[in-house]
Design a protein around this motif. Sequence first.
Motif, PDB file in Angstrom:
ATOM      1  N   ALA A   9      20.578 -70.038  -2.713  1.00 41.31           N
ATOM      2  CA  ALA A   9      19.923 -68.738  -3.434  1.00 41.31           C
ATOM      3  C   ALA A   9      21.181 -68.154  -4.043  1.00 41.31           C
ATOM      4  O   ALA A   9      20.893 -67.442  -5.257  1.00 41.31           O
ATOM      5  N   ALA A  10      22.109 -67.832  -3.475  1.00 42.03           N
ATOM      6  CA  ALA A  10      23.494 -67.615  -4.180  1.00 42.03           C
ATOM      7  C   ALA A  10      23.804 -68.049  -5.389  1.00 42.03           C
ATOM      8  O   ALA A  10      24.124 -67.687  -6.471  1.00 42.03           O
ATOM      9  N   ALA A  11      23.877 -69.622  -5.309  1.00 44.80           N
ATOM     10  CA  ALA A  11      24.206 -70.443  -6.462  1.00 44.80           C
ATOM     11  C   ALA A  11      23.008 -70.047  -7.466  1.00 44.80           C
ATOM     12  O   ALA A  11      23.514 -70.064  -8.735  1.00 44.80           O
ATOM     13  N   ARG A  12      21.840 -69.952  -7.435  1.00 43.98           N
ATOM     14  CA  ARG A  12      20.772 -69.754  -8.218  1.00 43.98           C
ATOM     15  C   ARG A  12      21.336 -68.295  -8.824  1.00 43.98           C
ATOM     16  O   ARG A  12      20.991 -68.385 -10.311  1.00 43.98           O
ATOM     17  N   VAL A  13      21.508 -67.359  -8.279  1.00 44.43           N
ATOM     18  CA  VAL A  13      21.792 -66.054  -8.884  1.00 44.43           C
ATOM     19  C   VAL A  13      23.059 -66.204  -9.546  1.00 44.43           C
ATOM     20  O   VAL A  13      23.069 -65.556 -10.866  1.00 44.43           O
ATOM     21  N   LEU A  14      24.192 -66.814  -9.029  1.00 44.61           N
ATOM     22  CA  LEU A  14      25.217 -66.924  -9.943  1.00 44.61           C
ATOM     23  C   LEU A  14      25.011 -67.715 -11.272  1.00 44.61           C
ATOM     24  O   LEU A  14      25.528 -67.174 -12.441  1.00 44.61           O
ATOM     25  N   ARG A  15      24.210 -68.592 -11.078  1.00 42.96           N
ATOM     26  CA  ARG A  15      24.086 -69.406 -12.390  1.00 42.96           C
ATOM     27  C   ARG A  15      23.193 -68.614 -13.388  1.00 42.96           C
ATOM     28  O   ARG A  15      23.656 -68.652 -14.607  1.00 42.96           O
ATOM     29  N   GLU A  16      22.489 -67.927 -12.813  1.00 44.25           N
ATOM     30  CA  GLU A  16      21.554 -66.949 -13.964  1.00 44.25           C
ATOM     31  C   GLU A  16      22.472 -66.108 -14.413  1.00 44.25           C
ATOM     32  O   GLU A  16      22.289 -65.578 -15.748  1.00 44.25           O
ATOM     33  N   CYS A  17      23.321 -65.301 -13.739  1.00 39.25           N
ATOM     34  CA  CYS A  17      24.378 -64.357 -14.285  1.00 39.25           C
ATOM     35  C   CYS A  17      25.177 -64.934 -15.282  1.00 39.25           C
ATOM     36  O   CYS A  17      25.500 -64.502 -16.210  1.00 39.25           O
ATOM     37  N   PHE A  18      25.733 -66.177 -15.044  1.00 42.85           N
ATOM     38  CA  PHE A  18      26.601 -66.769 -16.064  1.00 42.85           C
ATOM     39  C   PHE A  18      25.710 -67.042 -17.142  1.00 42.85           C
ATOM     40  O   PHE A  18      26.553 -66.723 -18.279  1.00 42.85           O
ATOM     41  N   ILE A  19      24.692 -67.622 -17.215  1.00 43.73           N
ATOM     42  CA  ILE A  19      23.967 -67.942 -18.287  1.00 43.73           C
ATOM     43  C   ILE A  19      23.506 -66.606 -19.217  1.00 43.73           C
ATOM     44  O   ILE A  19      23.825 -66.630 -20.347  1.00 43.73           O
ATOM     45  N   GLN A  20      23.420 -65.489 -18.416  1.00 40.36           N
ATOM     46  CA  GLN A  20      22.965 -64.295 -19.377  1.00 40.36           C
ATOM     47  C   GLN A  20      24.217 -63.609 -19.716  1.00 40.36           C
ATOM     48  O   GLN A  20      24.251 -63.138 -20.992  1.00 40.36           O
ATOM     49  N   THR A  21      25.316 -63.920 -19.242  1.00 40.64           N
ATOM     50  CA  THR A  21      26.630 -63.347 -19.705  1.00 40.64           C
ATOM     51  C   THR A  21      26.880 -64.183 -20.852  1.00 40.64           C
ATOM     52  O   THR A  21      27.701 -63.721 -21.785  1.00 40.64           O
ATOM     53  N   ALA A  22      26.765 -65.386 -20.686  1.00 40.58           N
ATOM     54  CA  ALA A  22      27.528 -66.245 -21.766  1.00 40.58           C
ATOM     55  C   ALA A  22      26.656 -66.262 -23.063  1.00 40.58           C
ATOM     56  O   ALA A  22      27.046 -66.392 -24.135  1.00 40.58           O
ATOM     57  N   LYS A  23      25.457 -65.559 -22.925  1.00 42.84           N
ATOM     58  CA  LYS A  23      24.626 -65.450 -24.100  1.00 42.84           C
ATOM     59  C   LYS A  23      25.001 -64.388 -24.944  1.00 42.84           C
ATOM     60  O   LYS A  23      24.833 -64.094 -26.216  1.00 42.84           O
ATOM     61  N   SER A  24      25.831 -63.363 -24.048  1.00 44.30           N
ATOM     62  CA  SER A  24      26.205 -62.129 -25.105  1.00 44.30           C
ATOM     63  C   SER A  24      27.838 -61.900 -25.071  1.00 44.30           C
ATOM     64  O   SER A  24      28.225 -61.147 -25.812  1.00 44.30           O
ATOM     65  N   ASN A  25      28.513 -62.510 -24.234  1.00 41.94           N
ATOM     66  CA  ASN A  25      30.020 -62.378 -24.239  1.00 41.94           C
ATOM     67  C   ASN A  25      30.622 -63.714 -24.010  1.00 41.94           C
ATOM     68  O   ASN A  25      30.024 -64.727 -23.870  1.00 41.94           O
ATOM     69  N   THR A  26      32.006 -63.501 -24.443  1.00 42.14           N
ATOM     70  CA  THR A  26      32.658 -64.818 -24.227  1.00 42.14           C
ATOM     71  C   THR A  26      32.840 -64.838 -22.433  1.00 42.14           C
ATOM     72  O   THR A  26      33.427 -64.208 -21.941  1.00 42.14           O
ATOM     73  N   VAL A  27      32.862 -66.284 -22.182  1.00 45.99           N
ATOM     74  CA  VAL A  27      33.074 -66.623 -20.790  1.00 45.99           C
ATOM     75  C   VAL A  27      34.256 -67.770 -20.785  1.00 45.99           C
ATOM     76  O   VAL A  27      34.425 -68.306 -21.470  1.00 45.99           O
ATOM     77  N   LEU A  28      34.913 -67.645 -19.546  1.00 47.86           N
ATOM     78  CA  LEU A  28      35.814 -68.635 -19.301  1.00 47.86           C
ATOM     79  C   LEU A  28      35.315 -69.299 -17.990  1.00 47.86           C
ATOM     80  O   LEU A  28      34.875 -68.779 -16.952  1.00 47.86           O
ATOM     81  N   TYR A  29      35.516 -70.754 -18.071  1.00 51.34           N
ATOM     82  CA  TYR A  29      35.017 -71.521 -16.991  1.00 51.34           C
ATOM     83  C   TYR A  29      35.642 -72.889 -16.878  1.00 51.34           C
ATOM     84  O   TYR A  29      36.578 -73.115 -17.663  1.00 51.34           O
ATOM     85  N   VAL A  30      35.940 -73.395 -15.681  1.00 47.50           N
ATOM     86  CA  VAL A  30      36.738 -74.570 -15.469  1.00 47.50           C
ATOM     87  C   VAL A  30      35.510 -76.046 -15.433  1.00 47.50           C
ATOM     88  O   VAL A  30      34.586 -75.684 -14.751  1.00 47.50           O
ATOM     89  N   GLU A  31      35.872 -77.252 -16.095  1.00 49.10           N
ATOM     90  CA  GLU A  31      35.012 -77.964 -16.371  1.00 49.10           C
ATOM     91  C   GLU A  31      36.138 -79.299 -16.412  1.00 49.10           C
ATOM     92  O   GLU A  31      36.882 -79.525 -17.153  1.00 49.10           O
ATOM     93  N   ASN A  32      35.879 -80.171 -15.416  1.00 47.65           N
ATOM     94  CA  ASN A  32      36.742 -81.251 -15.040  1.00 47.65           C
ATOM     95  C   ASN A  32      38.254 -80.871 -15.237  1.00 47.65           C
ATOM     96  O   ASN A  32      38.898 -81.633 -16.139  1.00 47.65           O
ATOM     97  N   ASP A  33      38.677 -80.155 -14.617  1.00 44.03           N
ATOM     98  CA  ASP A  33      39.949 -79.652 -14.536  1.00 44.03           C
ATOM     99  C   ASP A  33      40.736 -79.156 -15.880  1.00 44.03           C
ATOM    100  O   ASP A  33      41.904 -78.867 -15.921  1.00 44.03           O
ATOM    101  N   ASN A  34      39.896 -78.751 -16.466  1.00 51.27           N
ATOM    102  CA  ASN A  34      40.108 -78.198 -18.122  1.00 51.27           C
ATOM    103  C   ASN A  34      39.514 -76.834 -18.046  1.00 51.27           C
ATOM    104  O   ASN A  34      38.291 -76.555 -17.701  1.00 51.27           O
ATOM    105  N   LEU A  35      40.217 -75.628 -18.233  1.00 48.66           N
ATOM    106  CA  LEU A  35      39.924 -74.503 -18.661  1.00 48.66           C
ATOM    107  C   LEU A  35      39.068 -74.159 -19.929  1.00 48.66           C
ATOM    108  O   LEU A  35      40.030 -74.529 -21.179  1.00 48.66           O
TER     109      LEU A  35
END
Length: 75
Positions: A9-35
């Motif tokens: 449930a926490a993972a779903r909430v975090l995913r939804e928050c990330f998606i909503q934030t990414a639609k309106s603001n710049t976000v930083l995230y890590v993918e395959n050891d790359n920022l």
Amino acid sequence: MSERDIALAAARVLRECFIQTAKSNTVLYVENDNLMSKAPDQAPVFIKKIKGRNPYIVRETTSKKTFKLKKRCIE
């Protein structure tokens, strides 16, 4: 409710928050050891390669039960 259900449930909430934030603001995230940086309506931009993982730290953190996360404002 089991701990697994709570974590899912926490993972779903975090995913939804990330998606909503990414639609309106710049976000930083890590993918395959790359920022990566992602701005709305733009392709992800590579920022930097994160140095290799330290196996000692991985063993240290997996043996602990509680993790402390620090909230930081990155602009």
